[in-house]
Design a protein around this motif. Structure first.
Motif, mmCIF file in Angstrom:
data_model
loop_
_atom_site.group_PDB
_atom_site.id
_atom_site.type_symbol
_atom_site.label_atom_id
_atom_site.label_comp_id
_atom_site.label_asym_id
_atom_site.label_seq_id
_atom_site.Cartn_x
_atom_site.Cartn_y
_atom_site.Cartn_z
ATOM 1 N N LEU A 121 2.884 12.863 -1.941
ATOM 2 C CA LEU A 121 3.681 14.030 -1.552
ATOM 3 C C LEU A 121 3.841 14.998 -2.725
ATOM 4 O O LEU A 121 3.720 16.212 -2.555
ATOM 5 C CB LEU A 121 5.058 13.592 -1.043
ATOM 6 N N ILE A 122 4.073 14.465 -3.896
ATOM 7 C CA ILE A 122 4.226 15.306 -5.081
ATOM 8 C C ILE A 122 2.925 16.043 -5.379
ATOM 9 O O ILE A 122 2.937 17.232 -5.706
ATOM 10 C CB ILE A 122 4.690 14.457 -6.284
ATOM 11 N N ALA A 123 1.788 15.366 -5.227
ATOM 12 C CA ALA A 123 0.492 16.013 -5.455
ATOM 13 C C ALA A 123 0.264 17.136 -4.449
ATOM 14 O O ALA A 123 -0.227 18.215 -4.802
ATOM 15 C CB ALA A 123 -0.628 14.987 -5.366
ATOM 16 N N ILE A 124 0.631 16.911 -3.201
ATOM 17 C CA ILE A 124 0.489 17.948 -2.168
ATOM 18 C C ILE A 124 1.377 19.140 -2.497
ATOM 19 O O ILE A 124 0.941 20.292 -2.446
ATOM 20 C CB ILE A 124 0.828 17.374 -0.777
ATOM 21 N N LEU A 148 0.821 -1.212 0.000
ATOM 22 C CA LEU A 148 0.000 0.000 0.000
ATOM 23 C C LEU A 148 0.856 1.263 0.000
ATOM 24 O O LEU A 148 0.442 2.302 -0.499
ATOM 25 C CB LEU A 148 -0.939 0.020 1.215
ATOM 26 N N MET A 149 2.047 1.181 0.563
ATOM 27 C CA MET A 149 2.939 2.337 0.598
ATOM 28 C C MET A 149 3.808 2.411 -0.652
ATOM 29 O O MET A 149 4.762 3.152 -0.716
ATOM 30 C CB MET A 149 3.813 2.299 1.853
ATOM 31 N N ASN A 150 3.446 1.614 -1.665
ATOM 32 C CA ASN A 150 4.065 1.663 -2.989
ATOM 33 C C ASN A 150 5.492 1.101 -3.026
ATOM 34 O O ASN A 150 6.305 1.513 -3.842
ATOM 35 C CB ASN A 150 4.024 3.087 -3.555
ATOM 36 N N PHE A 151 5.785 0.169 -2.130
ATOM 37 C CA PHE A 151 7.059 -0.546 -2.170
ATOM 38 C C PHE A 151 6.850 -1.859 -2.905
ATOM 39 O O PHE A 151 5.743 -2.383 -2.969
ATOM 40 C CB PHE A 151 7.584 -0.833 -0.756
ATOM 41 N N THR A 152 7.903 -2.411 -3.438
ATOM 42 C CA THR A 152 7.806 -3.692 -4.142
ATOM 43 C C THR A 152 7.918 -4.844 -3.154
ATOM 44 O O THR A 152 8.340 -4.662 -2.007
ATOM 45 C CB THR A 152 8.935 -3.827 -5.186
ATOM 46 N N ASP A 153 7.543 -6.026 -3.612
ATOM 47 C CA ASP A 153 7.686 -7.216 -2.769
ATOM 48 C C ASP A 153 9.155 -7.484 -2.470
ATOM 49 O O ASP A 153 9.502 -7.985 -1.400
ATOM 50 C CB ASP A 153 7.067 -8.432 -3.450
ATOM 51 N N ARG A 154 10.000 -7.133 -3.407
ATOM 52 C CA ARG A 154 11.447 -7.308 -3.207
ATOM 53 C C ARG A 154 11.941 -6.413 -2.059
ATOM 54 O O ARG A 154 12.747 -6.847 -1.237
ATOM 55 C CB ARG A 154 12.165 -6.963 -4.502
ATOM 56 N N SER A 212 5.655 6.366 6.907
ATOM 57 C CA SER A 212 6.086 6.767 5.570
ATOM 58 C C SER A 212 4.953 7.462 4.822
ATOM 59 O O SER A 212 3.811 7.474 5.266
ATOM 60 C CB SER A 212 6.585 5.554 4.790
ATOM 61 N N ILE A 213 5.302 8.051 3.694
ATOM 62 C CA ILE A 213 4.310 8.701 2.837
ATOM 63 C C ILE A 213 4.590 8.275 1.402
ATOM 64 O O ILE A 213 5.745 8.098 1.007
ATOM 65 C CB ILE A 213 4.345 10.240 2.964
ATOM 66 N N ALA A 225 7.946 -3.665 13.525
ATOM 67 C CA ALA A 225 8.768 -2.562 13.022
ATOM 68 C C ALA A 225 8.391 -2.212 11.585
ATOM 69 O O ALA A 225 8.441 -1.044 11.194
ATOM 70 C CB ALA A 225 10.249 -2.916 13.114
ATOM 71 N N ILE A 226 7.992 -3.211 10.803
ATOM 72 C CA ILE A 226 7.548 -2.954 9.428
ATOM 73 C C ILE A 226 6.238 -2.169 9.450
ATOM 74 O O ILE A 226 6.071 -1.211 8.694
ATOM 75 C CB ILE A 226 7.404 -4.267 8.634
ATOM 76 N N TYR A 227 5.296 -2.570 10.335
ATOM 77 C CA TYR A 227 4.048 -1.816 10.470
ATOM 78 C C TYR A 227 4.342 -0.361 10.834
ATOM 79 O O TYR A 227 3.749 0.562 10.288
ATOM 80 C CB TYR A 227 3.162 -2.416 11.565
ATOM 81 N N LYS A 228 5.254 -0.159 11.753
ATOM 82 C CA LYS A 228 5.593 1.197 12.192
ATOM 83 C C LYS A 228 6.238 1.999 11.054
ATOM 84 O O LYS A 228 5.900 3.156 10.841
ATOM 85 C CB LYS A 228 6.533 1.144 13.389
ATOM 86 N N ALA A 229 7.160 1.375 10.330
ATOM 87 C CA ALA A 229 7.822 2.056 9.213
ATOM 88 C C ALA A 229 6.807 2.446 8.138
ATOM 89 O O ALA A 229 6.864 3.552 7.600
ATOM 90 C CB ALA A 229 8.908 1.164 8.622
#
Length: 78
Positions: free
Chosen positions: A51-54, A18-24, A45-46, A37-41
């Motif tokens: 961010l670019i749209a904002i 959902l945060m636009n990272f790849t499975d890799r 994140s954004i 820690a992954i949930y927290k990261a």
């Protein structure tokens, strides 16, 4: 008639997607970092496109959007 709904908790891999990272990216992170820690990261994140749209909406001058952010967005993913 009564329907019982159950909300399913997303997995760390799903939140990372959902945060636009790849499975890799997720697999590399999961080797060294706990699920919490992954949930927290992911929560801290954004999404870059968001961010670019904002930033684009903030830099409107004389009715014209600043194309600088759009060009940055296109170059960011290259």
């Amino acid at each position: 008639f009564h329907i019982k709904w159950r909300i399913r908790k997303l997995t760390p891999k799903e939140t990372t997607r959902l945060m636009n990272f790849t499975d890799r990216d997720y697999e590399a992170m999961a080797e060294y970092v706990s699920s919490s820690a992954i949930y927290k990261a992911d929560g801290n994140s954004i999404i870059v496109a968001c961010l670019i749209a904002i930033m684009s909406s903030l830099f409107i001058k004389d009715g014209h959007k600043a194309e600088v952010w759009t060009k940055y967005a296109l170059n960011y993913y290259d």
